[in-house]
Design a protein around this motif. Structure first.
Motif, mmCIF file in Angstrom:
data_model
loop_
_atom_site.group_PDB
_atom_site.id
_atom_site.type_symbol
_atom_site.label_atom_id
_atom_site.label_comp_id
_atom_site.label_asym_id
_atom_site.label_seq_id
_atom_site.Cartn_x
_atom_site.Cartn_y
_atom_site.Cartn_z
ATOM 1 N N PHE A 72 0.819 -1.219 0.000
ATOM 2 C CA PHE A 72 0.000 0.000 0.000
ATOM 3 C C PHE A 72 0.845 1.256 0.000
ATOM 4 C CE2 PHE A 72 -3.646 -2.441 0.240
ATOM 5 C CZ PHE A 72 -3.608 -3.314 1.307
ATOM 6 N N LYS A 162 -2.692 -7.625 13.232
ATOM 7 C CA LYS A 162 -4.106 -7.347 12.990
ATOM 8 C C LYS A 162 -4.252 -6.724 11.607
ATOM 9 C CE LYS A 162 -4.635 -4.708 16.646
ATOM 10 N NZ LYS A 162 -5.231 -4.003 17.802
ATOM 11 N N ASP A 164 -7.142 -4.995 9.121
ATOM 12 C CA ASP A 164 -8.532 -4.576 9.049
ATOM 13 C C ASP A 164 -9.145 -5.022 7.717
ATOM 14 O OD1 ASP A 164 -7.043 -1.415 8.710
ATOM 15 O OD2 ASP A 164 -7.922 -2.542 7.058
ATOM 16 N N TRP B 62 -1.011 -3.080 13.908
ATOM 17 C CA TRP B 62 -1.901 -3.068 12.756
ATOM 18 C C TRP B 62 -1.063 -3.198 11.486
ATOM 19 C CZ3 TRP B 62 -6.942 -3.611 12.685
ATOM 20 C CH2 TRP B 62 -7.692 -3.241 13.813
ATOM 21 N N ALA B 63 -1.507 -4.038 10.565
ATOM 22 C CA ALA B 63 -0.806 -4.177 9.286
ATOM 23 C C ALA B 63 -1.100 -2.942 8.440
ATOM 24 C CB ALA B 63 -1.302 -5.440 8.575
ATOM 25 N N PRO B 64 -0.245 -2.603 7.464
ATOM 26 C CA PRO B 64 -0.519 -1.450 6.607
ATOM 27 C C PRO B 64 -1.853 -1.629 5.882
ATOM 28 C CG PRO B 64 1.662 -2.320 6.170
ATOM 29 C CD PRO B 64 1.007 -3.270 7.121
ATOM 30 N N SER B 65 -2.526 -0.522 5.676
ATOM 31 C CA SER B 65 -3.873 -0.560 5.116
ATOM 32 C C SER B 65 -3.988 0.523 4.039
ATOM 33 C CB SER B 65 -4.858 -0.311 6.256
ATOM 34 O OG SER B 65 -6.166 -0.510 5.832
ATOM 35 N N PRO B 66 -4.877 0.342 3.051
ATOM 36 C CA PRO B 66 -4.945 1.312 1.953
ATOM 37 C C PRO B 66 -5.212 2.749 2.388
ATOM 38 C CG PRO B 66 -6.267 -0.608 1.444
ATOM 39 C CD PRO B 66 -5.791 -0.797 2.826
ATOM 40 N N LEU B 67 -5.927 2.969 3.504
ATOM 41 C CA LEU B 67 -6.271 4.340 3.871
ATOM 42 C C LEU B 67 -5.232 4.999 4.777
ATOM 43 C CD1 LEU B 67 -10.104 3.927 4.474
ATOM 44 C CD2 LEU B 67 -8.960 4.902 2.503
ATOM 45 N N THR B 347 -10.254 -7.564 12.049
ATOM 46 C CA THR B 347 -11.424 -7.299 11.210
ATOM 47 C C THR B 347 -12.732 -7.459 11.970
ATOM 48 O OG1 THR B 347 -10.198 -8.009 9.265
ATOM 49 C CG2 THR B 347 -12.574 -7.899 9.048
ATOM 50 N N HIS B 398 -14.205 -3.870 11.811
ATOM 51 C CA HIS B 398 -13.211 -2.816 11.655
ATOM 52 C C HIS B 398 -12.880 -2.646 10.187
ATOM 53 C CE1 HIS B 398 -11.868 -2.291 15.968
ATOM 54 N NE2 HIS B 398 -12.725 -3.281 16.035
ATOM 55 N N LEU B 399 -13.351 -1.542 9.612
ATOM 56 C CA LEU B 399 -13.054 -1.302 8.209
ATOM 57 C C LEU B 399 -11.623 -0.790 8.068
ATOM 58 C CD1 LEU B 399 -16.360 0.462 7.140
ATOM 59 C CD2 LEU B 399 -15.744 -1.922 6.844
ATOM 60 N N TYR B 400 -11.277 0.189 8.880
ATOM 61 C CA TYR B 400 -9.928 0.718 8.861
ATOM 62 C C TYR B 400 -9.425 0.830 10.297
ATOM 63 C CZ TYR B 400 -5.986 3.828 8.562
ATOM 64 O OH TYR B 400 -4.738 4.373 8.699
ATOM 65 N N LYS B 401 -8.566 -0.069 10.662
ATOM 66 C CA LYS B 401 -7.937 -0.101 11.992
ATOM 67 C C LYS B 401 -8.955 0.189 13.090
ATOM 68 C CE LYS B 401 -3.420 0.746 10.155
ATOM 69 N NZ LYS B 401 -2.203 1.524 10.069
ATOM 70 N N ASP B 402 -8.638 1.075 14.026
ATOM 71 C CA ASP B 402 -9.599 1.401 15.085
ATOM 72 C C ASP B 402 -10.399 2.632 14.727
ATOM 73 O OD1 ASP B 402 -7.287 0.372 17.620
ATOM 74 O OD2 ASP B 402 -9.219 -0.534 17.117
ATOM 75 N N LEU B 404 -12.325 3.363 11.776
ATOM 76 C CA LEU B 404 -13.564 3.290 10.993
ATOM 77 C C LEU B 404 -14.182 1.941 11.296
ATOM 78 C CD1 LEU B 404 -14.801 5.199 8.926
ATOM 79 C CD2 LEU B 404 -13.628 3.938 7.143
#
Lengths: 200, 438
Positions: A72, A162, A164, B62-67, B347, B398-402, B404
């Motif tokens: 990402f 974790k 999401d 938390w793993a990296p996330s698109p947002l 999630t 959990h859409l985006y970490k804690d 959203l």
């Protein structure tokens, strides 16, 4: 005094081994303006930074390359490949270090192995075949054996990461699912190919 | 056979090692080749001493996330070299919730059955503020609340925490006193839609005050003084106020492969102005309950508040327990037990909570089930009784970490009126909501 120094300078061979940075970059999609190369390798994206080359005291070179596994847009795992070459271009030692989140994997310094003593021929028996020995190849194999062992130790614990929902749907590979070792091996092999001057 | 230093060493083994030291100093043999004898254990010492491990619990990352790129924009300024301000970030929270269900008051004798509709939607929280790291030792938080009515909207918190020394810090401003497990959890990180009924009833919300925190060898201490005057913005500090003492202990345990962090706390709050102040902030005096039309003559006033609780966190689950006791005009007590477990790590989180509250005073417990939860926010409808039970079971997606997430859960509430006129009430609601925070 001056003439002796000049003579010594002429006798000492010029810096014999070099690294073809341009060629190395070409194989990785070419260097961009920010001195990195971005490419895909087995369904994961990587970013390799232009290697840092330093001369060692005995006329050889020390090359350090940073390879990022891209997740990402951010670096999912940051790895460093360090290699030391002799003046003749022989691979003397190598080391791999990776930081994945909070965990670090370090293979330690792996030195060039000694050539094994050839088996003694016994009378009356057919002469034993001498196994072909490529020191550099053995070094790389040992390096990645250690890397895989360290990686196993780190992944053995429960998967405490974790992810999401967007991260799971986004499909980007993390360090576990992407074959990080293969990506690093790809970089190692290319680095070895582009070291010039002298036999490996 | 060539004699190497090792051979000499082996021959000379029975003799004193001083000779080896001399040889190393003279450069005859390499220091690394000397094999030292095992350490002599003096008498009385254990042969195998246990090494004390200082285990640190690190919660899963938390793993990296698109947002990530979008949320990182909330940090407007970040420069650790600046001697005045090191970091400036905007912070906020928007919580929208809806509930569907009804409360049934069971008929008893001459008291008829009564149903109360608990359907409703509301913006439960709408907060905007900032977080500043300053002077390399101070953390400033400012948050304004824009949801709710005039009694709720205002300055939610304005506080500065300064680390005076390695073990001591001071908090100054408007903030929540330490009381109960749930008051220590940031609302945006709470797994439940709202705090427990007893906490909402007895625990004071943010008030002007000062608190000193000291981290001891094993125990942590917090001593503070707070104003007992509730005001949505800033109350007055004229009266005697409230004294707050809190002792807590955190330790990390290893069971097999897993680590768990446990934090015990004991809190005491003494309101010197009980009876002539209303630190809880809600106003029910003169209003009637929805279950039995009971009149609340005056707002509950407590002089002594006591809480003992525990919070345990491990990689995939957590547990919280809290016993609270409040004594003043009436005496109330209660127990809250909560647990969460990651069904899909990061999630889907399964959350559950059981609450019990009891009192010896009829109408001593006031509850607002359904959408409201917080008596200060919106106490209509509210229910009164003297024995309260509530079961909540839900999932948080959990859409985006804690930051959203979407909440869904069901709650079953029992509110009995044993001492009074038996207005026993049962309520079953489905609650859903979404939360955005940064």
């Amino acid at each position: 005094m001056k003439s002796i120094l000049l003579a010594l300078a002429l006798i000492t061979p010029a810096f014999a081994v070099g690294f073809d940075t341009e060629g190395f970059g070409q194989r990785l999609n070419g260097w961009k303006k920010n001195r990195t190369a971005v490419y895909d390798f087995t369904d994961a994206s990587y970013r390799t930074h232009m290697p840092t080359i330093t001369e060692t005291t005995d006329g050889g070179i020390y090359i350090s390359t940073q390879v990022d596994l891209i997740a990402f847009g951010d670096a999912g795992a940051i790895s460093h490949i360090d290699m030391t070459f002799s003046r003749g271009g022989t691979l003397l030692s190598a080391q791999l270090r990776s930081t994945i989140g909070r965990k670090t994997i370090d293979t330690g310094l792996v030195r060039r192995p000694e050539e094994p003593v050839p088996p003694v021929a016994v009378e009356g028996q057919p002469a034993p075949k001498a196994m072909p020995f490529n020191a550099a190849e053995e070094l790389i194999i040992e390096l990645f054996n250690r890397y895989d062992a360290e990686m196993r130790k780190v992944s053995e614990g429960k998967d405490a990461e974790k992810r999401d929902l967007f991260s799971r749907l986004g499909g980007s590979k993390n360090a576990k699912s992407a074959n990080l070792a293969a990506g690093l091996r790809h970089n190692c092999n290319l680095m070895l190919l582009h070291v010039g001057g002298g036999a490996k | 056979m060539r004699f190497s230093p090792l051979h000499f060493l082996l021959l000379a083994a029975p003799f004193a090692y001083a000779n080896e030291a001399l040889d190393v100093l003279e450069g005859k043999i390499d220091a690394n080749s000397i094999i030292l004898p095992p350490r002599e254990i003096p008498e009385g010492e254990e042969a195998e001493q246990e090494r004390v491990e200082n285990i640190i619990y690190l919660p899963p990352e938390w793993a990296p996330s698109p947002l990530d790129a979008v949320w990182s924009r909330s940090v407007l300024y970040d420069n650790s070299a600046n001697p005045f301000i090191q970091q400036f970030a905007v912070a906020g929270q928007y919580d929208f919730s809806a509930s569907f269900g009804k409360a049934e008051t069971i008929p008893s004798g001459a008291i008829p059955a009564r149903n109360t509709d608990l359907d409703g939607t509301r913006s439960r929280r709408a907060r905007l503020g900032a977080r500043i790291l300053a002077f390399n030792n101070t953390e400033i938080e400012a948050m304004g609340e824009f949801a709710g009515d005039t009694q709720y909207r205002g300055v939610e918190r304005l506080k500065a925490y300064t680390q005076v020394s390695e073990t001591t810090g001071v908090t100054l401003g408007k903030f929540r006193p330490n009381f109960g497990t749930e008051s220590r959890i940031e609302p945006s990180l709470s797994p439940y839609p709202y705090r427990g009924t007893l906490t909402n009833m007895v625990a004071p919300p943010a008030a002007l005050g000062v608190s000193i925190h000291h981290a001891g060898e094993t125990l942590d201490y917090d001593i503070g003084w707070f104003s007992s005057d509730f005001d949505p913005d800033f109350g007055s500090m004229d009266r005697d106020g409230m004294f707050n003492l809190s002792v807590s202990r955190t330790f990390v345990e290893r069971t097999g492969d897993t680590l768990a962090r446990t934090k015990w706390h004991v809190d005491y709050l003494h309101n010197f102005d009980a009876g002539r102040s209303n630190p809880q902030g809600y106003d029910l005096a003169g209003r009637r309950s929805a279950n039995g039309n009971q009149l609340i003559v005056q707002n509950p006033a407590y002089r002594h508040l006591f809480s003992v609780g525990v919070k345990m966190d491990s990689d995939s689950s957590s547990f919280s327990g809290d016993f609270q006791f409040a004594k003043g005009d009436s005496t109330v007590w209660g127990l809250t037990l909560g647990a969460t477990h990651w069904l899909i790590p990061g999630t889907l989180n399964l959350v559950g909570r059981y609450q019990y509250a009891g009192t010896d005073d009829p109408r001593g417990i006031v509850a607002a089930p359904g959408n409201s939860g917080d008596l200060r926010y919106d106490a209509s409808p509210f229910f009164a009784g003297d024995e309260y039970h509530s079961f909540y079971l839900g999932t948080n997606l959990h859409l985006y970490k804690d930051s959203l997430l979407i909440r869904n859960g069901v709650e079953y509430m029992i509110l009995n009126d044993e001492v009074g006129n038996s207005f026993n009430t049962e309520a079953f609601t489905w609650q859903t909501g979404a939360q955005l925070s940064f």
